[in-house]
Design an enzyme around this catalytic site. Structure first.
Site, short mmCIF file in Angstrom:
data_model
loop_
_atom_site.label_atom_id
_atom_site.label_comp_id
_atom_site.label_asym_id
_atom_site.label_seq_id
_atom_site.Cartn_x
_atom_site.Cartn_y
_atom_site.Cartn_z
N HIS A 115 36.03 95.10 30.31
CA HIS A 115 34.58 94.92 30.39
C HIS A 115 33.85 96.23 30.65
CE1 HIS A 115 30.86 92.77 31.67
NE2 HIS A 115 30.79 93.70 32.60
N SER A 138 26.44 98.80 37.35
CA SER A 138 26.37 97.36 37.17
C SER A 138 26.46 96.67 38.52
CB SER A 138 27.48 96.89 36.23
OG SER A 138 28.75 97.22 36.74
N GLY A 181 17.76 93.03 41.68
CA GLY A 181 17.28 94.29 41.12
C GLY A 181 15.88 94.23 40.54
N GLU A 185 12.48 96.31 41.79
CA GLU A 185 11.69 97.15 40.88
C GLU A 185 10.22 96.74 40.89
OE1 GLU A 185 11.90 98.88 36.30
OE2 GLU A 185 13.09 97.12 36.85
N ASP A 292 25.26 92.20 31.14
CA ASP A 292 26.50 91.63 30.63
C ASP A 292 26.22 90.88 29.33
OD1 ASP A 292 27.81 92.68 32.76
OD2 ASP A 292 28.26 90.77 33.74
N LEU A 350 23.94 131.37 35.06
CA LEU A 350 24.69 130.13 34.95
C LEU A 350 23.92 129.01 35.63
CD1 LEU A 350 28.15 131.57 36.02
CD2 LEU A 350 27.37 131.18 33.69
N ASP A 455 32.37 118.99 48.74
CA ASP A 455 32.36 118.97 47.27
C ASP A 455 33.44 119.89 46.71
OD1 ASP A 455 31.52 118.33 44.69
OD2 ASP A 455 30.01 119.92 44.65
#
Length: 542
Positions: A115, A138, A181, A185, A292, A350, A455
């Protein structure tokens, strides 16, 4: 080739038909909507049992009506693809049973699809990208994937819960129904910024702290609109930052978004802004391919079937914990997100994930530029705090015996460090066992001194120039996410971040990972390595 796809990993019963010749995708879906709370596995499975036959019949009817290139005695599709996992076991079993029966009835091959890989592949297919990094955002997942050496590698992921589930936890606390969700929003449109925790660890991230803080803020009387606004600004900035870190680590200039949370306009806006700033290309599929859906299952199923990657019914067991990095990628070859071995970064100017670096002789000016995608208050705080932390920790690391650049000047208002230039290249372009062992030793020395790098990816380990004052030594750089700590958990997370960056880009990572731990064991505490095993088990579906 024409493929029927069947999806039902959690809440959405869906069937689709993909015609490879015309690139047309027909999708029929019937989502499960609980009356209250989140998804109930038993109720979701009952919904699948009722809805899957209906959506399959609709999709098959479309195939028969839309395409008239086959006789009445020929099957309307060439293969049946289904979601094999990850997902809720009861739902997956309903889908798999229906797909097996249909494939046998039609006399066509069966294809078992991951999936999460389907979320990635539909974005790559629609964008036409060669080898992008994919951010999957998701309900039950949040991770960064990149293709290298025959598999999708996990470059970063949530260390606790999926992003959609995290947002749903807050909305359930408020008393709103699933899915949460879209409600966040909508309410965020009228909100103001408030500070919440912001947790990024290399390219991994965590949502548990920010969700607890959001619920506490709401309980303390902060307007729900403000909490929703702050949740979006913090959570989506975290996802955008780690996506940029993945682009920097791999060197690719393509990013695709997958997953239902990707329907949020603010998340898409942030990712598009970040990619525009660094000259990368960004693609978010249309909403019907983000939530989905069986369309993505059918599209990937067609690619797999064309490659001969089908499965016998007897071997088609579901896997609720099916990780994307377990999938042999048979339908792709050649492309890779990993940097070309031996590549250098000799350019005078850079750009990393969060800063530009200007090299002039033996001096480097590193400036953390404002990020247009982040809220100005959050951006100013992160740039200031990380600049100060890096200057302090570089000096502390040197005192602990770890080679780091000398800091020559700190300009906090401009978020700029002037430092000694070190190294001919970083380890992202290729590492040896000796390099990996040395990184393990360096991390152990940091931890003995109570320092967490934060990190330590292969991009932040640089090999010194032969014949120069550093004479081949290996330096650690970029301590902006670092901090002081005496917690074994934080030390184990440092090791996990480095090993994950190796596993995400090295063709044969096992000897390098073993060397890192060998070096760490020689200098550090075995308890950290023991805790590392627990940290590794926290990634989704491990």
């Amino acid at each position: 080739m024409r493929v029927l796809g069947v999806e039902g990993t959690a809440w959405c019963a869906s069937a689709a038909v993909f015609d490879a010749e015309t690139d047309a995708v027909f999708i029929e879906s019937d989502p499960y909507e609980p009356d209250s709370g989140g998804i109930h596995p038993r109720e979701a499975a009952e919904h699948m049992g009722d809805a899957i036959p209906r959506v399959i019949e609709t999709a098959l009817g479309h195939a028969r009506e839309e395409y008239d290139d086959r006789g009445d005695d020929e099957p309307p599709v060439d293969a049946v693809a289904f979601s094999r996992g990850p997902g809720l076991g009861p739902c997956l079993r309903v889908v798999a049973t229906a797909a097996r029966a249909l494939a046998q009835t039609l006399g066509v091959p069966l294809v078992g699809v991951n999936h999460m890989v389907a979320h990635l592949e539909i974005g790559r297919h629609r964008a036409g990208f060669d080898s992008p990094v994919c951010l999957n955002a998701s309900g039950a997942n949040a991770h960064l994937l990149g293709f290298h050496d025959g598999r999708y590698r996990v470059l970063g992921e949530t260390m606790d819960t999926g992003v959609g589930n995290a947002l749903d936890k807050f909305t359930r606390h408020v008393g709103w129904s699933h899915p949460g969700g879209p409600k966040i929003e909508a309410h965020a449109a009228d909100g103001e910024f408030v500070e919440l925790p912001y947790v990024v660890k290399g390219m991994d991230f965590s949502f548990s702290g920010i969700m607890s803080a959001a619920k506490d803020a709401y309980d303390d009387g902060v307007p729900v609109e403000d909490v929703c606004f702050a949740l979006q600004e913090h959570v989506f900035a975290m996802l955008t930052e780690v996506a940029e870190r993945a682009l920097s680590l791999t060197g690719t200039d393509e990013l695709v978004l997958g997953g239902g949370v990707g329907q949020n306009a603010r998340l898409r806006e942030m990712l598009a802004s970040m990619c525009e700033e660094r000259g990368a290309r960004f693609h978010a599929p249309e909403p019907r391919f983000l939530r989905d859906n069986a369309g993505m299952i059918a599209v990937l199923g067609a690619k797999m079937a064309a490659a001969g990657d089908t499965v016998a019914v007897a071997d088609s067991a579901i896997d609720p914990d099916f990780r994307p990095d377990q999938v042999p990628v048979t339908w792709r070859s050649g492309e890779s997100v990993a940097r070309v071995p031996g590549a250098s970064d000799d350019a005078a100017d850079l750009r990393g994930a969060e800063a530009t670096v200007e090299v002039r002789g033996d001096t480097v000016a590193k400036r953390r530029l404002p990020k247009a995608y982040r809220h100005p208050e959050l951006d100013a705080t992160l740039r200031r705090e990380r600049t100060v932390a890096e200057a302090r920790l570089l000096a502390a690391a040197r005192r602990a015996g770890v080679p780091t650049p000398l800091v020559r000047d700190v300009d906090v208002p401009e978020a700029t460090l002037t430092m000694q230039f070190v190294g001919a290249r970083d380890l992202a372009a290729g590492s040896t066992v000796d390099h990996a062992r040395t990184v393990g030793e360096h991390l152990a020395r940091l931890h003995v001194a109570g320092i967490v790098h934060g990190d330590p990816t292969t991009r932040n380990a640089r090999v010194g120039r032969d014949g120069a004052p550093e004479d081949g030594r290996l330096f650690l750089i970029d301590f902006g996410l670092g901090f002081q700590s005496d917690h074994v958990e934080d030390y184990a997370m440092d090791l996990h971040v480095f090993e994950q960056s190796v596993e995400g880009t090295a063709t044969d990572p096992a000897p390098l990972v073993a060397a890192v731990e060998e070096g760490y064991r020689a200098v550090g505490d075995d308890a950290v390595l023991d805790r590392l095993r627990g940290v590794e088990g926290r990634g989704r579906y491990r």
